[in-house]
Design an enzyme around this catalytic site. Structure first.
Site, PDB file in Angstrom:
ATOM      1  N   GLU A  37      53.569  87.481  89.040  1.00 42.62           N
ATOM      2  CA  GLU A  37      53.712  87.390  90.370  1.00 42.62           C
ATOM      3  C   GLU A  37      52.512  87.869  91.214  1.00 42.62           C
ATOM      4  O   GLU A  37      51.936  87.243  92.236  1.00 42.62           O
ATOM      5  CB  GLU A  37      54.926  87.964  90.891  1.00 42.62           C
ATOM      6  CG  GLU A  37      56.347  87.217  90.771  1.00 42.62           C
ATOM      7  CD  GLU A  37      56.645  87.916  89.071  1.00 42.62           C
ATOM      8  OE1 GLU A  37      57.650  87.348  88.795  1.00 42.62           O
ATOM      9  OE2 GLU A  37      56.074  88.684  88.595  1.00 42.62           O
ATOM     10  N   SER A  38      52.252  89.115  90.936  1.00 39.04           N
ATOM     11  CA  SER A  38      51.199  89.652  91.374  1.00 39.04           C
ATOM     12  C   SER A  38      49.652  89.046  91.130  1.00 39.04           C
ATOM     13  O   SER A  38      48.804  89.054  92.106  1.00 39.04           O
ATOM     14  CB  SER A  38      50.884  91.351  90.985  1.00 39.04           C
ATOM     15  OG  SER A  38      50.724  91.500  89.529  1.00 39.04           O
ATOM     16  N   ARG A 107      58.328  97.691  78.244  1.00 38.52           N
ATOM     17  CA  ARG A 107      58.994  97.295  79.433  1.00 38.52           C
ATOM     18  C   ARG A 107      60.432  97.688  79.600  1.00 38.52           C
ATOM     19  O   ARG A 107      60.987  97.556  80.811  1.00 38.52           O
ATOM     20  CB  ARG A 107      58.452  95.937  80.108  1.00 38.52           C
ATOM     21  CG  ARG A 107      59.202  94.849  79.579  1.00 38.52           C
ATOM     22  CD  ARG A 107      58.744  93.541  79.544  1.00 38.52           C
ATOM     23  NE  ARG A 107      58.383  93.169  81.062  1.00 38.52           N
ATOM     24  CZ  ARG A 107      57.930  92.067  81.466  1.00 38.52           C
ATOM     25  NH1 ARG A 107      57.605  91.084  80.356  1.00 38.52           N
ATOM     26  NH2 ARG A 107      57.556  91.704  82.514  1.00 38.52           N
ATOM     27  N   ASN A 167      57.492  80.419  83.436  1.00 43.34           N
ATOM     28  CA  ASN A 167      56.894  81.369  82.916  1.00 43.34           C
ATOM     29  C   ASN A 167      57.925  82.134  81.700  1.00 43.34           C
ATOM     30  O   ASN A 167      57.940  83.344  81.779  1.00 43.34           O
ATOM     31  CB  ASN A 167      56.515  82.492  83.818  1.00 43.34           C
ATOM     32  CG  ASN A 167      55.147  82.856  83.528  1.00 43.34           C
ATOM     33  OD1 ASN A 167      54.838  83.057  82.321  1.00 43.34           O
ATOM     34  ND2 ASN A 167      54.355  83.089  84.822  1.00 43.34           N
ATOM     35  N   LYS A 229      52.510  71.445  83.053  1.00 44.59           N
ATOM     36  CA  LYS A 229      51.055  71.687  82.512  1.00 44.59           C
ATOM     37  C   LYS A 229      51.132  71.420  80.942  1.00 44.59           C
ATOM     38  O   LYS A 229      52.079  71.776  80.421  1.00 44.59           O
ATOM     39  CB  LYS A 229      50.744  73.180  82.776  1.00 44.59           C
ATOM     40  CG  LYS A 229      50.395  73.628  84.312  1.00 44.59           C
ATOM     41  CD  LYS A 229      51.050  75.203  84.369  1.00 44.59           C
ATOM     42  CE  LYS A 229      52.466  75.533  84.089  1.00 44.59           C
ATOM     43  NZ  LYS A 229      52.748  76.924  84.721  1.00 44.59           N
ATOM     44  N   GLU A 233      44.652  69.679  78.133  1.00 44.44           N
ATOM     45  CA  GLU A 233      44.462  68.188  78.220  1.00 44.44           C
ATOM     46  C   GLU A 233      44.738  68.007  79.669  1.00 44.44           C
ATOM     47  O   GLU A 233      43.894  67.106  80.145  1.00 44.44           O
ATOM     48  CB  GLU A 233      45.743  67.674  77.239  1.00 44.44           C
ATOM     49  CG  GLU A 233      45.220  68.025  75.689  1.00 44.44           C
ATOM     50  CD  GLU A 233      46.304  67.313  75.012  1.00 44.44           C
ATOM     51  OE1 GLU A 233      46.555  65.768  75.079  1.00 44.44           O
ATOM     52  OE2 GLU A 233      46.850  67.561  73.919  1.00 44.44           O
ATOM     53  N   ASP A 263      49.114  81.767  85.623  1.00 46.13           N
ATOM     54  CA  ASP A 263      49.103  82.051  87.030  1.00 46.13           C
ATOM     55  C   ASP A 263      48.160  81.964  88.065  1.00 46.13           C
ATOM     56  O   ASP A 263      48.178  81.469  89.117  1.00 46.13           O
ATOM     57  CB  ASP A 263      49.150  83.587  86.814  1.00 46.13           C
ATOM     58  CG  ASP A 263      50.332  84.264  86.117  1.00 46.13           C
ATOM     59  OD1 ASP A 263      51.233  83.694  86.129  1.00 46.13           O
ATOM     60  OD2 ASP A 263      49.999  85.255  85.574  1.00 46.13           O
ATOM     61  N   ASP A 299      43.584  89.699  83.241  1.00 50.52           N
ATOM     62  CA  ASP A 299      44.298  88.616  83.979  1.00 50.52           C
ATOM     63  C   ASP A 299      43.883  88.167  85.075  1.00 50.52           C
ATOM     64  O   ASP A 299      44.308  87.248  85.525  1.00 50.52           O
ATOM     65  CB  ASP A 299      45.988  89.458  84.030  1.00 50.52           C
ATOM     66  CG  ASP A 299      46.755  89.431  82.858  1.00 50.52           C
ATOM     67  OD1 ASP A 299      46.253  89.198  81.783  1.00 50.52           O
ATOM     68  OD2 ASP A 299      48.240  89.389  83.099  1.00 50.52           O
TER      69      ASP A 299
END
Length: 325
Positions: A37-38, A107, A167, A229, A233, A263, A299
């Site tokens: 998200e960030s 996490r 995601n 997505k 391709e 993202d 990222d």
């Protein structure tokens, strides 16, 4: 001033191996950060939009690092809180050999997993143009799931477009199991206006790799726009009762780091829609953003500015606009 896009979810500190090979042989690490998200919020900021990211971080130096860095990228972090009850999440990136990158997450029980609906700023959601969500947050904890559905409720009450990128993170599904996680993700997608899965995610969620079938299933739920997505391709796009088609991806000769490309792509689609472009044009713009992201390490380091995207498209296509066909 209200943000163009509001989002919330976990961002972690990334410790990237300073040399190739298994982590047991690595002695140095580069400190970066990343969170779906960030990443999108930063991508939108670089493209010239106002973005706001809500979250919880640990009351620790890593948490301060995240707030400082994300704010420094132009994102509103006023609604990020420091939580003393749990640490900031970490993840490590291992480079076994060229083209073989692996990620290890630390996490579980992180500060962000204690995010609740009371941490939402409902006024900010009500005033924004787009609420962007991902399936990662929904799988972090029950309180995060509750916050997702509350945010959607607020957005819907104020005619705010709800964007959703599944995601998928299979390592987060242990608590719910695959079937439970699939149902949660599908429930969120059904309430969104724009859904942007990868083709493999769409097949896992809906049992078919036929893009039109997936779109029709989502349209039946009330979704208005679908973008699927398919790696390097193409991307399929469809509007409920409107146009649909495929936009080819840009050819990238050397992929430096593919993590974060989705993202960047999402930020590109949302940027296009904010600029009142058609869905097809938005996907074309997003394809260029994604191509630029995978050409850089990290990222967020490769997230481009608007002028960089337009220059890239012009260089690739020999003109400054239109859709690659």
């Amino acid at each position: 001033m209200s943000a163009d896009v509001v989002t919330f979810g976990e961002t972690m500190v990334l410790l990237e191996a300073g040399s190739s090979g298994p982590l047991r042989y690595v002695n140095t690490f580069n400190k970066r950060f990343g969170g779906a998200e960030s990443n999108v919020a930063i991508g939108l900021s670089k493209l010239g939009h106002q973005s706001l990211w809500m979250s919880k971080v640990g009351q620790d130096e890593f948490g301060e690092f995240l707030i400082q860095k994300i704010r420094g990228e132009g994102v509103n972090t006023d609604h990020v809180t420091s939580y003393s009850g749990a640490p900031t999440g970490l993840y490590f990136k291992e480079m076994r050999r060229p083209g073989d990158q692996r990620v290890a997450y630390y996490r579980s029980g992180s500060a962000a997993s204690f995010f609740t609906e009371t941490d939402l700023d409902e006024e900010q959601i009500a005033q924004t143009k787009i609420l962007h969500l991902t399936g990662i947050t929904a799988l972090l904890s029950e309180s995060c799931r509750t916050a997702i559905f509350k945010a959607i409720e607020v957005a819907k009450a104020h005619n705010v477009l709800v964007s959703f990128d599944p995601n998928l993170r299979y390592t987060l599904m242990g608590q719910l199991g695959e079937d439970g996680a699939r149902q949660v993700i599908r429930d969120i997608a059904a309430k969104a206006d724009l859904v942007m899965p990868g083709l493999d995610e769409a097949e896992w969620l809906y049992g078919t790799s036929d893009e039109t079938e997936v779109a029709d299933l989502l349209f039946a739920e009330g979704v208005q726009k679908v973008v699927i997505k398919n790696g390097g391709e193409y991307s399929f796009y469809a509007e409920n009762g409107g146009a649909q088609g495929r936009v080819p991806s840009f050819e990238v000769k050397q992929i430096v780091d593919a993590i974060g490309a989705g993202d960047g792509f999402a930020a590109g689609v949302l940027s296009g829609l904010l600029d009142k472009k058609s869905l097809e044009e938005s996907v074309h713009f997003a394809a260029a953003v994604g191509a630029l992201v995978i050409s850089s390490p990290g990222d967020i380091e490769g997230l481009p500015t608007r002028s960089e995207v337009l220059t890239y498209i012009e260089q690739k296509e020999g003109h400054s606009g239109g859709v690659l066909r």
